[in-house]
Design an enzyme around this catalytic site. Structure first.
Site, mmCIF file in Angstrom:
data_model
loop_
_atom_site.group_PDB
_atom_site.id
_atom_site.type_symbol
_atom_site.label_atom_id
_atom_site.label_comp_id
_atom_site.label_asym_id
_atom_site.label_seq_id
_atom_site.Cartn_x
_atom_site.Cartn_y
_atom_site.Cartn_z
ATOM 1 N N SER A 43 3.807 -1.929 10.172
ATOM 2 C CA SER A 43 5.398 -2.115 10.517
ATOM 3 C C SER A 43 6.129 -3.321 10.065
ATOM 4 C CB SER A 43 6.026 -1.429 11.714
ATOM 5 O OG SER A 43 5.377 -0.118 12.080
ATOM 6 N N GLU A 52 -4.768 -4.672 10.956
ATOM 7 C CA GLU A 52 -3.703 -3.800 11.116
ATOM 8 C C GLU A 52 -3.890 -2.841 12.274
ATOM 9 O OE1 GLU A 52 -1.826 -2.681 6.950
ATOM 10 O OE2 GLU A 52 -3.595 -1.231 7.515
ATOM 11 N N ASN A 79 0.854 -1.150 -0.073
ATOM 12 C CA ASN A 79 -0.099 0.015 -0.017
ATOM 13 C C ASN A 79 0.948 1.095 0.003
ATOM 14 O OD1 ASN A 79 -1.802 1.826 0.333
ATOM 15 N ND2 ASN A 79 -2.070 1.449 2.691
HETATM 16 C C1 PEP Z 1 -0.400 0.264 5.964
HETATM 17 O O1 PEP Z 1 -0.338 1.510 5.545
HETATM 18 O O2 PEP Z 1 -0.979 -0.361 5.595
HETATM 19 C C2 PEP Z 1 0.804 -0.092 6.743
HETATM 20 C C3 PEP Z 1 0.620 -1.330 7.133
HETATM 21 O O3 PEP Z 1 1.982 0.671 6.807
HETATM 22 P P1 PEP Z 1 3.155 0.250 7.243
HETATM 23 O O4 PEP Z 1 3.770 -1.031 6.896
HETATM 24 O O5 PEP Z 1 4.305 1.263 7.011
HETATM 25 O O6 PEP Z 1 3.248 0.127 8.893
#
Ligand code: PEP
Length: 251
Positions: free
Chosen positions: A212, A166, A9
């Site tokens: 992350s 998430e 994403n």
């Molecule tokens: C996201 O935006 O869906 C995400 C998981 O971002 P990051 O991997 O940067 O934490």
């Protein structure tokens, strides 16, 4: 067998030149046969991304869409517009959309219906805030997001759903849920799906972890029984780190 998926994403990152450079490099890579690789670029670059990856096993995904078919919605993009540039999958309910753009469970359920009517696959994001995690209400919060955003779908409709767990406190913060925390929530999501639909549908639903995920923690997270891959933000912007995550599944 459930699908394994790694979806990038990009959020509001990578202009056209950067998108071109990324895909020129990504197209040279070999992907594991059993992993579906997806990238969600900015709306403006969907057409380029789709055209340039047509011959490659890379699916181009949208980061959002409007719930209406067409009309006076300045700045918005419809399902038909996405389909017209080859997009068949859309991310809905990302925590940034929920928090920054006021997307509620009710609105998301409308978006879900529109995507399903348009025969699209949905990566539906759920996750709790840090306060909710600390208060111990994380499973209830996620369960409510599932019930209000998704569980009105029929069995047939639900087959087009990929869930992405998430935790909001782990997105873009460098702090990841522990593999145990991820597994616990994924198992709880799968059990809610089994309760509302059936064991069969629950077993077939891919549940991704996001927050992350990096090359050095992906293998441990993906190694959990109910984790079927990841939704990757920051680490999906560079081919090298993204490919390390794509290759992180243990056989
Ligand atoms: C996201 O935006 O869906 C995400 C998981 O971002 P990051 O991997 O940067 O934490």
């Amino acid at each position: 067998m459930r699908k394994k998926i790694v979806a990038g994403n990009w959020k509001m990152n990578h202009d056209l030149a950067e998108t071109e450079t990324f895909f020129n490099e990504l197209k040279k890579q070999m992907f594991p046969e059993d992993v579906e690789v997806m990238i969600a670029p900015a709306f403006t670059n969907l057409n380029h991304a789709f055209t340039s990856t047509r011959e490659h096993p890379i699916e181009i995904v949208a980061q959002n869409m409007h719930q209406s078919d067409k009309g006076a919605f300045t700045g918005e993009i419809s399902a038909a517009m996405l389909k017209s540039v080859g997009v068949k999958t859309v991310i809905l309910g990302h925590s940034e959309r929920r928090a920054e753009f006021g997307e509620t469970d009710d609105l998301l359920s409308e978006k879900v219906n529109t995507a399903i009517e348009n025969e699209m696959t949905i990566i539906f994001c759920v996750g709790e805030s840090l306060e909710e995690r600390k208060a111990g209400t994380h499973e209830q919060v996620v369960s409510k997001q599932l019930e209000e955003g998704l569980f009105h779908l029929s069995d047939v409709g639900f087959k087009n759903i990929v869930v992405a767990y998430e935790p909001v406190w782990a997105i873009g913060t460098g702090e990841t849920a522990s593999p145990e925390q991820a597994q616990e929530m994924h198992a709880s999501i799968r059990s809610s799906i089994a309760k509302h639909y059936s064991d069969g549908i629950a077993k077939e639903t891919a549940i991704l972890y996001g927050g992350s995920v990096k090359p050095d923690n992906a293998a441990e997270i993906f190694g959990q029984e109910d984790v079927d891959g990841g939704l990757i933000g920051g680490a999906s912007l560079k081919v090298d780190s993204f490919m390390k995550i794509v290759n992180a599944f243990q056989k």
